[in-house]
Design an enzyme around this catalytic site. Structure first.
Site, PDB file in Angstrom:
ATOM      1  CD  GLU A 143      14.516 -19.249  17.254  1.00  0.00           C
ATOM      2  OE1 GLU A 143      15.740 -19.125  17.443  1.00  0.00           O
ATOM      3  OE2 GLU A 143      13.789 -18.303  16.940  1.00  0.00           O
ATOM      4  CD  GLU A 314      11.230 -16.753  20.440  1.00  0.00           C
ATOM      5  OE1 GLU A 314      12.123 -16.032  19.952  1.00  0.00           O
ATOM      6  OE2 GLU A 314      11.463 -17.838  20.984  1.00  0.00           O
TER       7      GLU A 314
END
Ligand code: GAL
Length: 644
Positions: A143, A314
């Protein structure tokens, strides 16, 4: 679509791994992501003293059950010894404070020393595991940008930014000109005088800020490329991806993705709710299901970022730990979210995380298992999903008549000078997306460089500065084009175009924007005939074209020239839906009205209906349902085969 899970073998005793792998397999999981934060276990004490045995055992254990591995590079979490040895790898915030150790993402993208360390560990990892039969893909870092970490005001960033400016502009005069530095005596004499845009008394020059944003974005891309080059060399044939975030535009994702095979993203529909929706009434409606268009907006966006290849790396399985409030999803939502991802061409749907962790920062974040290894509620929904996917089959093609062009630079331009506090550029694009999706159509979200010819309707929503290539494609495009407010309103150097907005878009529609106003929440204004309500933003247009309608102060509303439609206001949701419906009809696209939380996705010969609630829905099709039935409670899904 394969099912996956995020797993952290380093958090659990080694003797538990085989049983975990067995249970994953039994649940229907086939892809496991590991390793992305494990630097302190891979190189615990000192440079080049690697400990790979445990990771090797973990990968072998998963592989023994036939599970594929996505191996993460651990560069989001440089360990303590490294930070202490080279503190300059730490990022620096706007106030000049170095970011501390003790969480994650504390590094500065511009640190050459950090890049050297990353090169070292990524090379070693890739050499060690790159040809392991279980390793099917790599994830670079984790991320980029999470916790506001794209930008750093470090010494290294300053040096690199000056170099970046030097490479972009022939001379300092050219830079001064381009940025308009004569204003407020901001002129520089040398590139070495340029500062990073922070710490000034009042607003900094928007051109300077935009340049720094582009620079920071390029730093992410080159940091990522450093890793992909190594991975490609030592781990041939494996896909490389990065896990991007939702609601996040702080760097240009297209540039980074150019070196990846797949764009994956992390989907937390309830966690995102506060960011997706400003309106507390809407938040209340969807606080257990997530906004009906948020997940799919991102699926469509990231399919575009990944040039057609998208994973959900995710996915929220239950309450998370990081949002202002962390409710449990409505029963059925874990399955519904996964089926939406499937119908939007996700290749993998992977949950975060396998087992809830009883210690450290994320102990309140649910997983598929409770900390004591008993199953949490998501597991039963996953079993149902596995059987659903079996019923539906996998060979479907997603076709779209509608494309929204999404432009990260345009988003940033609006953030730098919003001009109206309530104009959020990302929310505006999402509102346009919602308005279209409420008519039951499939939507692609694409970069400006995309071939537009397959589409019947193209929407420019945040294309604030129009590149020549896009203009050329728009001129050749034979379908309908909607141009939203603010599009074409700036040059690439953040100035008003000589011919006034919409700048070079005047080549496809003869209008000039001679005034813009931003409106506070209480100041909506309604057009006389169409009764469309403009809010937040309105433009006064001069043109030889008659507008479709007028506001009561004489400002025109909505201009059309051949197949080009210019929308000169932001609209409330009902008006926007009506406006978009009209343009879908102009373009000859079939529409189906979706009320409240009902949404449709077309996938090959199948149609999926999803009810995000809050009310039950009755479908008006006399179809034979593969899944579900005509009466859909909130959180339920129906799938049927269209009559051929
Ligand atoms: C993501 C992150 C994961 C984990 C998760 C919790 O943003 O990539 O490492 O922190 O959030 O929801």
């Amino acid at each position: 679509m394969k099912l996956g899970v995020c797993y952290y073998p380093e958090h659990w005793p080694e003797h538990t791994w085989p049983e975990d792998a067995r249970r994953m397999k039994a649940l229907g999981i086939s892809v496991v992501r590991i390793g992305e934060f494990a630097w302190s276990r891979l190189e615990p004490d000192n440079r080049n003293q690697f400990q790979f045995e445990w990771l090797n055992n973990a990968i072998d254990t998963l592989w023994a059950e036939g599970l594929e591995v996505v191996l993460g590079t651990p560069t989001a979490t440089p360990p303590k010894w490294l930070v202490d040895e080279i503190p300059s790898i730490l990022a620096v915030d706007e106030q000049g404070h170095q970011r501390g150790f003790g969480s994650r993402r504390h590094y500065c993208f511009s640190s050459q020393e950090y890049r050297t360390e990353c090169t070292r560990i990524v090379t070693k990892l890739a050499q060690q595991f790159g040809k392991h039969p279980a390793v099917n893909a790599w994830q670079t870092d984790n991320e980029y940008g999470c916790h506001s970490t794209i930008v750093s005001y470090s010494h290294d960033a300053l040096t690199s930014f000056r170099l970046w400016c030097r490479q972009r502009y022939d001379s300092i005069d050219q830079l001064n000109n381009a940025w308009g530095n004569v204003f407020w005596s901001m002129e520089y004499r040398h590139f070495d005088e340029i500062d990073l845009p922070c710490g000034a008394v009042t607003e900094l020059n928007p051109a300077h800020r935009l340049a720094f944003w582009k620079f920071s974005s390029d730093q992410v891309a080159s940091f990522n490329k450093l890793q992909t080059d190594i991975l490609r060399e030592h781990s041939p044939g494996r896909d490389i991806l990065h896990n991007y975030m939702g609601n996040f535009t702080e760097f240009d994702h297209y540039t980074t993705a150019a070196d990846l095979d797949i764009a994956s993203w992390d989907n937390y529909p309830l966690g995102f709710l506060d960011r997706d929706l400003a309106d507390p009434i809407d938040q209340q409606k969807w606080f257990r299901t997530g906004h009906p268009d948020s997940s799919t907006f991102h699926h469509d966006l990231y399919r575009g970022v990944g040039r057609g290849r998208m994973w959900v790396m995710e996915q929220q399985p239950g309450p998370v730990n990081w949002a202002p409030h962390n409710p449990a999803p409505l029963p059925g939502m874990v399955r519904l979210w996964a089926l939406e991802a499937f119908a939007h061409d996700a290749e993998v749907m992977s949950w975060f995380r396998w087992r809830q962790l009883p210690f450290a920062q994320e102990q309140m974040h649910t997983g598929l298992l409770l900390p004591d290894s008993t199953e949490d509620t998501a597991c039963n929904e996953i079993r149902q999903l596995v059987s659903d996917l079996d019923t539906i089959g996998h060979d479907h093609q997603r076709l779209c008549d509608v494309a929204i062009v999404f432009d990260y630079t345009g988003d940033q331009i609006c953030r730098i000078q919003p001009q109206g506090q309530n104009f959020d550029p990302l929310q505006w694009v999402m509102q346009i997306y919602t308005a279209l999706r409420q008519s039951g159509v499939n939507i692609d979200i694409v970069p400006a460089g995309t071939d537009l010819s397959p589409y019947k309707l193209v929407v420019l929503a945040n294309s604030i500065s129009i590149e020549d290539g896009l203009l050329k494609r728009l001129k050749e495009f034979t379908g309908h084009t909607i141009i939203g407010p603010r599009c074409g309103s700036k040059t690439e150097e953040y100035a008003i175009p000589d011919s006034l907005p919409p700048g070079n878009l005047q080549q496809i529609i003869p209008i000039r924007v001679t005034r813009v106003e931003s409106l506070p929440g209480f100041a909506a204004t309604t057009s006389l005939r169409l009764a469309h309500t403009a809010n937040r933003w309105r433009e006064r247009i001069e043109s030889t074209i008659e507008p479709a309608d007028f506001f009561d102060d004489g400002w025109g509303y909505y201009y059309r020239h051949n197949n080009v439609h210019y929308l000169n206001s932001c609209l409330d949701p009902m008006s926007l839906k009506d406006f978009m419906l009209g343009r879908l009809q102009d373009a000859g696209i079939n529409t189906i009205d979706c009320t409240e939380g009902l949404r449709l996705s077309h996938y090959g010969s199948l149609t999926f209906a999803f009810n995000y609630g809050p009310a039950p829905q009755t479908l008006q099709y006399s179809a034979e349902y593969l899944l579900g039935q005509a009466n859909l409670a909130a959180g339920e899904v129906a799938v049927w085969c269209n009559a051929s």
